[in-house]
Design a protein around this motif. Structure first.
Motif, PDB file in Angstrom:
ATOM      1  N   TYR A  36      -2.904   1.802  -4.286  1.00 52.35           N
ATOM      2  CA  TYR A  36      -2.290   3.123  -4.372  1.00 52.35           C
ATOM      3  C   TYR A  36      -2.931   4.147  -3.430  1.00 52.35           C
ATOM      4  O   TYR A  36      -2.549   5.308  -3.429  1.00 52.35           O
ATOM      5  CB  TYR A  36      -2.331   3.633  -5.807  1.00 52.35           C
ATOM      6  CG  TYR A  36      -1.587   2.743  -6.772  1.00 52.35           C
ATOM      7  CD1 TYR A  36      -0.211   2.620  -6.707  1.00 52.35           C
ATOM      8  CD2 TYR A  36      -2.265   2.008  -7.734  1.00 52.35           C
ATOM      9  CE1 TYR A  36       0.481   1.801  -7.576  1.00 52.35           C
ATOM     10  CE2 TYR A  36      -1.583   1.181  -8.625  1.00 52.35           C
ATOM     11  CZ  TYR A  36      -0.213   1.087  -8.545  1.00 52.35           C
ATOM     12  OH  TYR A  36       0.469   0.265  -9.415  1.00 52.35           O
ATOM     13  N   ASP A  37      -3.918   3.736  -2.643  1.00 59.70           N
ATOM     14  CA  ASP A  37      -4.507   4.614  -1.633  1.00 59.70           C
ATOM     15  C   ASP A  37      -5.093   3.761  -0.505  1.00 59.70           C
ATOM     16  O   ASP A  37      -5.225   2.541  -0.642  1.00 59.70           O
ATOM     17  CB  ASP A  37      -5.562   5.550  -2.234  1.00 59.70           C
ATOM     18  CG  ASP A  37      -6.721   4.816  -2.864  1.00 59.70           C
ATOM     19  OD1 ASP A  37      -7.442   4.100  -2.135  1.00 59.70           O
ATOM     20  OD2 ASP A  37      -6.924   4.945  -4.082  1.00 59.70           O
ATOM     21  N   VAL A  75      -1.070  -4.590  -5.220  1.00 59.62           N
ATOM     22  CA  VAL A  75      -0.689  -3.204  -4.933  1.00 59.62           C
ATOM     23  C   VAL A  75      -1.952  -2.359  -4.786  1.00 59.62           C
ATOM     24  O   VAL A  75      -2.887  -2.483  -5.579  1.00 59.62           O
ATOM     25  CB  VAL A  75       0.199  -2.629  -6.059  1.00 59.62           C
ATOM     26  CG1 VAL A  75       0.539  -1.175  -5.791  1.00 59.62           C
ATOM     27  CG2 VAL A  75       1.464  -3.457  -6.216  1.00 59.62           C
ATOM     28  N   ASP A  98       2.527   2.316   3.624  1.00 54.70           N
ATOM     29  CA  ASP A  98       2.903   3.726   3.730  1.00 54.70           C
ATOM     30  C   ASP A  98       1.898   4.372   4.683  1.00 54.70           C
ATOM     31  O   ASP A  98       0.692   4.243   4.493  1.00 54.70           O
ATOM     32  CB  ASP A  98       2.839   4.372   2.344  1.00 54.70           C
ATOM     33  CG  ASP A  98       3.122   5.861   2.357  1.00 54.70           C
ATOM     34  OD1 ASP A  98       3.513   6.409   3.403  1.00 54.70           O
ATOM     35  OD2 ASP A  98       2.957   6.489   1.295  1.00 54.70           O
ATOM     36  N   ALA A 104       0.859  -1.179   0.000  1.00 58.27           N
ATOM     37  CA  ALA A 104       0.000   0.000   0.000  1.00 58.27           C
ATOM     38  C   ALA A 104       0.899   1.233   0.000  1.00 58.27           C
ATOM     39  O   ALA A 104       1.490   1.585   1.023  1.00 58.27           O
ATOM     40  CB  ALA A 104      -0.922  -0.005   1.211  1.00 58.27           C
ATOM     41  N   GLU A 105       1.009   1.861  -1.150  1.00 55.51           N
ATOM     42  CA  GLU A 105       1.924   2.993  -1.347  1.00 55.51           C
ATOM     43  C   GLU A 105       1.334   3.885  -2.431  1.00 55.51           C
ATOM     44  O   GLU A 105       0.959   3.389  -3.501  1.00 55.51           O
ATOM     45  CB  GLU A 105       3.299   2.470  -1.763  1.00 55.51           C
ATOM     46  CG  GLU A 105       4.272   3.501  -2.270  1.00 55.51           C
ATOM     47  CD  GLU A 105       4.611   4.586  -1.271  1.00 55.51           C
ATOM     48  OE1 GLU A 105       4.349   5.762  -1.579  1.00 55.51           O
ATOM     49  OE2 GLU A 105       5.124   4.263  -0.195  1.00 55.51           O
ATOM     50  N   ASP A 106       1.235   5.195  -2.167  1.00 52.04           N
ATOM     51  CA  ASP A 106       0.629   6.092  -3.143  1.00 52.04           C
ATOM     52  C   ASP A 106       1.588   6.557  -4.234  1.00 52.04           C
ATOM     53  O   ASP A 106       1.137   7.021  -5.281  1.00 52.04           O
ATOM     54  CB  ASP A 106      -0.021   7.295  -2.453  1.00 52.04           C
ATOM     55  CG  ASP A 106       0.961   8.137  -1.661  1.00 52.04           C
ATOM     56  OD1 ASP A 106       1.870   7.566  -1.035  1.00 52.04           O
ATOM     57  OD2 ASP A 106       0.806   9.370  -1.656  1.00 52.04           O
ATOM     58  N   GLU A 107       2.867   6.436  -4.027  1.00 56.92           N
ATOM     59  CA  GLU A 107       3.820   6.772  -5.091  1.00 56.92           C
ATOM     60  C   GLU A 107       3.945   5.541  -5.996  1.00 56.92           C
ATOM     61  O   GLU A 107       4.588   4.547  -5.638  1.00 56.92           O
ATOM     62  CB  GLU A 107       5.163   7.173  -4.490  1.00 56.92           C
ATOM     63  CG  GLU A 107       5.073   8.487  -3.744  1.00 56.92           C
ATOM     64  CD  GLU A 107       6.430   9.048  -3.394  1.00 56.92           C
ATOM     65  OE1 GLU A 107       7.381   8.866  -4.191  1.00 56.92           O
ATOM     66  OE2 GLU A 107       6.523   9.665  -2.323  1.00 56.92           O
ATOM     67  N   ARG A 108       3.316   5.621  -7.164  1.00 58.83           N
ATOM     68  CA  ARG A 108       3.167   4.459  -8.039  1.00 58.83           C
ATOM     69  C   ARG A 108       4.491   3.839  -8.461  1.00 58.83           C
ATOM     70  O   ARG A 108       4.616   2.619  -8.481  1.00 58.83           O
ATOM     71  CB  ARG A 108       2.349   4.833  -9.272  1.00 58.83           C
ATOM     72  CG  ARG A 108       0.898   5.072  -8.930  1.00 58.83           C
ATOM     73  CD  ARG A 108       0.077   5.450 -10.157  1.00 58.83           C
ATOM     74  NE  ARG A 108      -1.300   5.666  -9.780  1.00 58.83           N
ATOM     75  CZ  ARG A 108      -2.265   4.769  -9.937  1.00 58.83           C
ATOM     76  NH1 ARG A 108      -1.981   3.609 -10.483  1.00 58.83           N
ATOM     77  NH2 ARG A 108      -3.490   5.027  -9.553  1.00 58.83           N
ATOM     78  N   ALA A 161       5.832   1.914  -5.449  1.00 61.61           N
ATOM     79  CA  ALA A 161       4.990   0.744  -5.191  1.00 61.61           C
ATOM     80  C   ALA A 161       5.257  -0.353  -6.218  1.00 61.61           C
ATOM     81  O   ALA A 161       5.396  -1.530  -5.877  1.00 61.61           O
ATOM     82  CB  ALA A 161       3.518   1.136  -5.212  1.00 61.61           C
ATOM     83  N   ASP A 162       5.344   0.042  -7.485  1.00 61.18           N
ATOM     84  CA  ASP A 162       5.567  -0.937  -8.545  1.00 61.18           C
ATOM     85  C   ASP A 162       6.958  -1.558  -8.462  1.00 61.18           C
ATOM     86  O   ASP A 162       7.125  -2.755  -8.725  1.00 61.18           O
ATOM     87  CB  ASP A 162       5.331  -0.303  -9.916  1.00 61.18           C
ATOM     88  CG  ASP A 162       3.867   0.079 -10.128  1.00 61.18           C
ATOM     89  OD1 ASP A 162       2.991  -0.443  -9.398  1.00 61.18           O
ATOM     90  OD2 ASP A 162       3.604   0.906 -11.018  1.00 61.18           O
ATOM     91  N   LEU A 222      -1.049   7.749   3.361  1.00 63.24           N
ATOM     92  CA  LEU A 222      -1.823   7.408   2.167  1.00 63.24           C
ATOM     93  C   LEU A 222      -2.971   8.391   1.966  1.00 63.24           C
ATOM     94  O   LEU A 222      -3.534   8.883   2.940  1.00 63.24           O
ATOM     95  CB  LEU A 222      -2.410   5.998   2.298  1.00 63.24           C
ATOM     96  CG  LEU A 222      -1.444   4.841   2.264  1.00 63.24           C
ATOM     97  CD1 LEU A 222      -2.167   3.542   2.617  1.00 63.24           C
ATOM     98  CD2 LEU A 222      -0.794   4.719   0.900  1.00 63.24           C
TER      99      LEU A 222
END
Length: 65
Positions: free
Chosen positions: A31-32, A29, A51, A6-10, A13-14, A54
């Motif tokens: 993203y929010d 994954v 993260d 769980a990470e908003d910076e794509r 995260a990827d 978020l």
């Protein structure tokens, strides 16, 4: 092992997900925070890479659910 990232910076995260998949991990994954909560309700994860900052739902709330 099944992992939720769980990470908003794509890009970050990827990259994390890609590295884990190279180690034969099953990785989803989000993203929010809202998407993370949805996935946590549907799937059983062994590990949550979270993260705290978020969007939509704060990481602390995700962790507390």
């Amino acid at each position: 092992m099944r992992i939720l990232v769980a990470e908003d910076e794509r890009v970050l995260a990827d990259l994390v997900a890609e590295g884990l998949r190279e180690q034969a991990m099953a990785v989803d994954v989000a993203y929010d925070g809202a998407a993370a909560l949805e996935r946590l309700v549907v799937n059983d994860y062994d590990v949550l890479v979270l993260d705290r900052d978020l969007p939509q739902v704060h990481g602390d709330e995700v962790c507390g659910s």
